[in-house]
Design a protein around this motif. Structure first.
Motif, PDB file in Angstrom:
ATOM      1  N   ASP A 180     172.217  79.988  53.058  1.00  0.00           N
ATOM      2  CA  ASP A 180     170.907  79.683  52.601  1.00  0.00           C
ATOM      3  C   ASP A 180     170.985  78.776  51.557  1.00  0.00           C
ATOM      4  OD1 ASP A 180     169.760  81.292  54.845  1.00  0.00           O
ATOM      5  OD2 ASP A 180     169.337  83.023  53.423  1.00  0.00           O
ATOM      6  N   LYS A 181     171.895  79.175  50.527  1.00  0.00           N
ATOM      7  CA  LYS A 181     172.030  78.200  49.477  1.00  0.00           C
ATOM      8  C   LYS A 181     172.443  76.894  49.745  1.00  0.00           C
ATOM      9  CE  LYS A 181     175.324  77.773  45.966  1.00  0.00           C
ATOM     10  NZ  LYS A 181     176.397  77.238  46.567  1.00  0.00           N
ATOM     11  N   ARG A 232     169.346  75.344  51.462  1.00  0.00           N
ATOM     12  CA  ARG A 232     168.426  75.040  50.376  1.00  0.00           C
ATOM     13  C   ARG A 232     168.797  73.681  49.403  1.00  0.00           C
ATOM     14  NH1 ARG A 232     167.564  79.533  48.933  1.00  0.00           N
ATOM     15  NH2 ARG A 232     169.342  79.934  47.712  1.00  0.00           N
ATOM     16  N   GLU A 249     166.624  70.281  49.249  1.00  0.00           N
ATOM     17  CA  GLU A 249     166.497  69.477  47.968  1.00  0.00           C
ATOM     18  C   GLU A 249     167.046  68.026  48.044  1.00  0.00           C
ATOM     19  OE1 GLU A 249     167.918  72.645  45.099  1.00  0.00           O
ATOM     20  OE2 GLU A 249     166.306  73.815  45.732  1.00  0.00           O
ATOM     21  N   ALA A 300     162.939  73.718  55.421  1.00  0.00           N
ATOM     22  CA  ALA A 300     164.069  73.143  56.028  1.00  0.00           C
ATOM     23  C   ALA A 300     164.150  72.877  57.436  1.00  0.00           C
ATOM     24  CB  ALA A 300     165.158  74.323  55.665  1.00  0.00           C
TER      25      ALA A 300
END
Length: 186
Positions: free
Chosen positions: A12-13, A16, A20, A175
């Motif tokens: 997930d990180k 993300r 970004e 996403a």
């Protein structure tokens, strides 16, 4: 990872952060496009020609045919020689114009690149692919140093633009949408 939850958290990180980066890149390109529109000047033909040749050489290198004529490259791309050449020239002119605009901003803002920043980026990119004995040789290559200096200076200039831009909040970007567009890949 110790648990599946840790793995999911890491995935997930990473997604993300990648999303970004895509959004930041798109916004910066929009800002640079606006600067390009507002800044009118004649781009030196010699710079456009050099950029066109650099792009053509890169394209030939990517397809593994360093001497392939533009006509054959156009056939591979499914377009006419004239349309490919025009597109590549237009892209070259846009790139040169943007580079000149960003270089002028960098000059006015006093953006400099330290020798240690160049060395660090060379070492970072060489990391585990290049033996230590060759890294020193790379750090002494003036042409490579100039290319990396330019790259770092442009990145710092874009960071300055990003930090000083005023943003209006727009629609959220997921996403999933970026995956659908092909901007993010699994």
């Amino acid at each position: 990872f110790e648990t599946i939850a840790d793995l999911r958290k890491d995935i997930d990180k990473n997604i993300r952060e990648a999303a970004e980066d895509v959004v930041r890149s798109r916004v910066l390109q929009t800002l640079v496009d606006e600067l390009n529109e507002k800044t009118k000047f004649e781009v030196p033909t010699s710079l456009v020609d050099s950029e066109f040749q650099r792009r053509l050489e890169n394209l030939r290198r990517r397809i593994g045919q360093k001497d392939m004529p533009l006509e054959q490259i156009a056939q591979l791309a499914g377009e006419s020689k004239e349309s490919l050449e025009k597109r590549m020239r237009d892209d070259s002119e846009k790139h040169v114009r943007e580079s000149l605009i960003l270089a002028e901003i960098a000059d006015k803002e006093g953006i400099e690149v330290e020798a240690s920043e160049i060395d660090d980026l060379i070492k970072e990119r060489a990391w585990d692919r290049v033996p230590d004995s060759q890294i020193e040789m790379l750090t002494k290559n003036d042409s490579l140093r100039d290319d990396i200096r330019f790259e770092i200076r442009m990145r710092k200039t874009l960071d300055l633009i990003w930090d000083n831009a005023e943003f209006k909040k727009g629609a959220a970007v997921s996403a999933e949408k970026l995956f659908e567009e092909g901007a993010l890949q699994y």
